[in-house]
Design a protein around this motif. Structure first.
Motif, mmCIF file in Angstrom:
data_model
loop_
_atom_site.group_PDB
_atom_site.id
_atom_site.type_symbol
_atom_site.label_atom_id
_atom_site.label_comp_id
_atom_site.label_asym_id
_atom_site.label_seq_id
_atom_site.Cartn_x
_atom_site.Cartn_y
_atom_site.Cartn_z
ATOM 1 N N PRO A 113 0.649 -1.134 0.026
ATOM 2 C CA PRO A 113 -0.005 0.080 0.198
ATOM 3 C C PRO A 113 0.842 1.226 0.047
ATOM 4 N N ALA A 114 0.446 2.129 -0.746
ATOM 5 C CA ALA A 114 1.275 3.415 -1.153
ATOM 6 C C ALA A 114 0.087 4.535 -1.404
ATOM 7 N N PRO A 115 0.370 5.799 -1.195
ATOM 8 C CA PRO A 115 -0.362 6.765 -1.801
ATOM 9 C C PRO A 115 -0.634 6.649 -3.297
ATOM 10 N N ILE A 116 -1.775 6.812 -3.756
ATOM 11 C CA ILE A 116 -1.884 6.870 -5.202
ATOM 12 C C ILE A 116 -2.333 8.351 -5.748
ATOM 13 N N SER A 117 -1.716 8.573 -6.812
ATOM 14 C CA SER A 117 -1.966 9.914 -7.515
ATOM 15 C C SER A 117 -2.346 9.544 -8.926
ATOM 16 N N LEU A 118 -3.411 10.344 -9.484
ATOM 17 C CA LEU A 118 -3.721 9.944 -11.093
ATOM 18 C C LEU A 118 -3.839 11.267 -11.726
ATOM 19 N N ILE A 119 -3.093 11.222 -12.785
ATOM 20 C CA ILE A 119 -2.918 12.366 -13.518
ATOM 21 C C ILE A 119 -3.285 11.942 -14.922
ATOM 22 N N GLY A 120 -4.180 12.914 -15.868
ATOM 23 C CA GLY A 120 -4.418 12.502 -17.134
ATOM 24 C C GLY A 120 -4.360 13.888 -17.941
ATOM 25 N N HIS A 121 -4.222 13.817 -19.186
ATOM 26 C CA HIS A 121 -4.695 15.079 -20.093
ATOM 27 C C HIS A 121 -5.514 14.710 -21.185
ATOM 28 N N SER A 122 -6.426 15.460 -21.434
ATOM 29 C CA SER A 122 -7.580 15.253 -22.507
ATOM 30 C C SER A 122 -8.303 13.776 -22.117
ATOM 31 N N MET A 123 -8.218 13.062 -23.074
ATOM 32 C CA MET A 123 -8.901 11.553 -22.914
ATOM 33 C C MET A 123 -8.089 10.820 -21.657
ATOM 34 N N GLY A 124 -6.860 11.264 -21.622
ATOM 35 C CA GLY A 124 -6.298 10.994 -20.221
ATOM 36 C C GLY A 124 -6.823 11.274 -18.989
ATOM 37 N N GLY A 125 -7.657 12.346 -19.122
ATOM 38 C CA GLY A 125 -8.063 12.858 -17.975
ATOM 39 C C GLY A 125 -9.359 12.003 -17.327
ATOM 40 N N LEU A 126 -10.092 11.674 -18.645
ATOM 41 C CA LEU A 126 -11.160 10.706 -18.663
ATOM 42 C C LEU A 126 -10.909 9.389 -17.999
ATOM 43 N N CYS A 127 -9.446 8.853 -18.175
ATOM 44 C CA CYS A 127 -8.974 7.596 -17.903
ATOM 45 C C CYS A 127 -8.934 7.666 -16.401
ATOM 46 N N ALA A 128 -8.160 8.909 -16.097
ATOM 47 C CA ALA A 128 -7.778 9.113 -14.519
ATOM 48 C C ALA A 128 -9.282 8.775 -13.633
ATOM 49 N N LEU A 129 -10.296 9.427 -14.047
ATOM 50 C CA LEU A 129 -11.382 9.467 -13.298
ATOM 51 C C LEU A 129 -11.883 7.760 -13.508
ATOM 52 N N LYS A 130 -11.965 7.291 -14.473
ATOM 53 C CA LYS A 130 -12.242 5.937 -14.656
ATOM 54 C C LYS A 130 -11.436 4.869 -13.807
ATOM 55 N N PHE A 131 -10.305 5.231 -13.661
ATOM 56 C CA PHE A 131 -9.190 4.439 -13.027
ATOM 57 C C PHE A 131 -9.628 4.702 -11.481
ATOM 58 N N ALA A 132 -9.895 5.751 -11.032
ATOM 59 C CA ALA A 132 -10.376 6.189 -9.784
ATOM 60 C C ALA A 132 -11.712 5.255 -9.319
ATOM 61 N N GLU A 133 -12.490 5.259 -10.401
ATOM 62 C CA GLU A 133 -13.871 4.272 -10.048
ATOM 63 C C GLU A 133 -13.506 2.825 -9.804
ATOM 64 N N ILE A 134 -12.547 2.315 -10.490
ATOM 65 C CA ILE A 134 -12.020 1.009 -10.240
ATOM 66 C C ILE A 134 -11.508 0.744 -9.159
ATOM 67 N N LEU A 135 -10.687 1.846 -8.657
ATOM 68 C CA LEU A 135 -10.221 1.569 -7.278
ATOM 69 C C LEU A 135 -11.218 1.811 -6.236
ATOM 70 N N GLN A 136 -12.134 2.498 -6.449
ATOM 71 C CA GLN A 136 -13.219 2.556 -5.488
ATOM 72 C C GLN A 136 -14.185 1.322 -5.337
ATOM 73 N N ALA A 137 -14.196 0.572 -6.489
ATOM 74 C CA ALA A 137 -14.855 -0.765 -6.410
ATOM 75 C C ALA A 137 -13.983 -1.693 -5.462
ATOM 76 N N GLU A 138 -12.690 -1.445 -5.449
ATOM 77 C CA GLU A 138 -11.814 -2.421 -4.632
ATOM 78 C C GLU A 138 -11.532 -1.723 -3.201
ATOM 79 N N ASN A 139 -12.208 -0.579 -3.103
ATOM 80 C CA ASN A 139 -12.185 -0.080 -1.550
ATOM 81 C C ASN A 139 -10.734 0.473 -1.393
ATOM 82 N N ILE A 140 -10.079 1.073 -2.330
ATOM 83 C CA ILE A 140 -8.738 1.517 -2.340
ATOM 84 C C ILE A 140 -8.796 3.130 -2.440
#
Length: 338
Positions: A113-140
């Motif tokens: 376990p380590a602090p997680i940061s997600l950064i994305g530009h353009s469609m990469g920004g959309l990805c960063a938020l989708k990524f966060a949703e996936i982690l939420q489903a895993e209680n991370i």
């Protein structure tokens, strides 16, 4: 100005890539691309003070390019290099393999376990938020999500995100995503619309050196010691005036006006540009405030502990209001290089 052909190419690529992401297909290779040779040189922190241990940052950052990313999102590569130089494990990817990398991030977090940061530009920004949703489903939990002119189709900020920053151009068709938090969101939220900055475009918004400096400082701080939240976190939504420095506050906090207070006085007291108070509070800058009146001021979160404040000062503090020179009406118009 970009030619109509170039713009059309980017739009088509973005639309096609959006379809790829929506179907969950992984069509691009994962490895990072080396940053351009003209990437800015990092500031070297002074040696630690005697008898004070150095806090080594321990965190992971996942960065994602937009459509035609190796051409148009090279700022993500530069930021990745700067994070690695600061001691953060950072990698940059194409947004098309968002789910693949998120699944790997879940496994990595389970192992270490380590602090997680997600950064994305353009469609990469959309990805960063989708990524966060996936982690939420895993209680991370996700410590920080930063979207840089994300696509309009970007989802809302999920509840597992502790801090969210959106830097965008509201009048841009290639990005322009005005991302909002989901209902019940309790984290720190700050939105910065740079549409009044004519010098900023969708193609260069990911390459702003001063923004990179501030993001590196925030991520190192969060990785070294969690940031302390004092009191209520008030969402910030700014249209940054032209010819002003972009300062990435975490959120707002309420203060109580005293007799004789004005927004001018409060801005000076908190070392803030005046526009940051007048815009969020919608009050005249010199009109007396009512004693007891609630006033919102932007803030940076302070670390819970700093065992080596001198050794981390350059990296953690980053660009400071005190390093800016004030223009008319207290507006900051430049950032001193550290």
């Amino acid at each position: 100005m970009n030619s109509p052909t170039l713009v059309a190419t980017v739009v088509i690529a973005a639309l096609l890539s959006a379809g790829i992401l929506g179907r969950g297909l992984d069509l691009a290779a994962a490895g990072p691309i080396a940053a351009s040779s003209d990437a800015a040189t990092e500031t070297v922190a002074p040696p630690p003070a005697a008898n004070q241990p150095t806090i080594k940052p321990h965190g992971r950052a996942y960065l994602f390019r937009g459509a035609l990313g190796p051409i148009f999102s090279r700022g993500m590569d530069r930021l990745t290099e700067r994070l690695e130089h600061a001691g953060i494990r950072a990698d940059v990817y194409e947004f098309t393999i968002c789910r693949l990398i998120a699944d790997q991030a879940v496994r990595d977090y389970r192992d270490d376990p380590a602090p997680i940061s997600l950064i994305g530009h353009s469609m990469g920004g959309l990805c960063a938020l989708k990524f966060a949703e996936i982690l939420q489903a895993e209680n991370i939990q996700v410590n920080l999500v930063v979207t840089v002119d994300p696509a309009h189709a970007s989802p809302s900020v999920p509840l597992n995100v502790e801090r969210f920053i959106n830097i965008f151009l509201s009048d841009n068709v290639l990005g322009g995503g005005d991302v909002l938090p989901v209902q019940g969101y309790q984290g720190h939220y700050a939105s910065f619309d740079l549409s009044k900055h004519d010098e900023v475009t969708h193609i260069n918004i990911d390459k702003m050196d001063s923004v990179h400096e501030q993001l590196v400082a925030a991520i190192v701080q969060l990785a070294a010691t969690p940031a302390k939240a004092e009191g209520e976190a008030v969402p910030l939504r700014y249209v940054v005036p032209p010819n002003t420095a972009v300062e990435l506050w975490d959120s707002g906090m309420p203060v109580v006006a005293r007799s004789g207070d004005t927004l001018q006085k409060l801005a000076a007291f908190h070392h803030l540009p005046l526009w940051s108070l007048t815009q969020i509070n919608r009050e005249p800058d010199s009109a007396p405030l009512i004693p007891g009146q609630r006033v919102i001021v932007p803030r940076h979160l302070a670390p819970l502990a700093a065992a080596s404040p001198q050794s981390l000062a350059t990296v953690i503090n980053g660009p400071s209001i005190r390093g800016q020179r004030a223009g008319k009406n207290g507006t900051s118009i430049g950032t001193r290089r550290q």
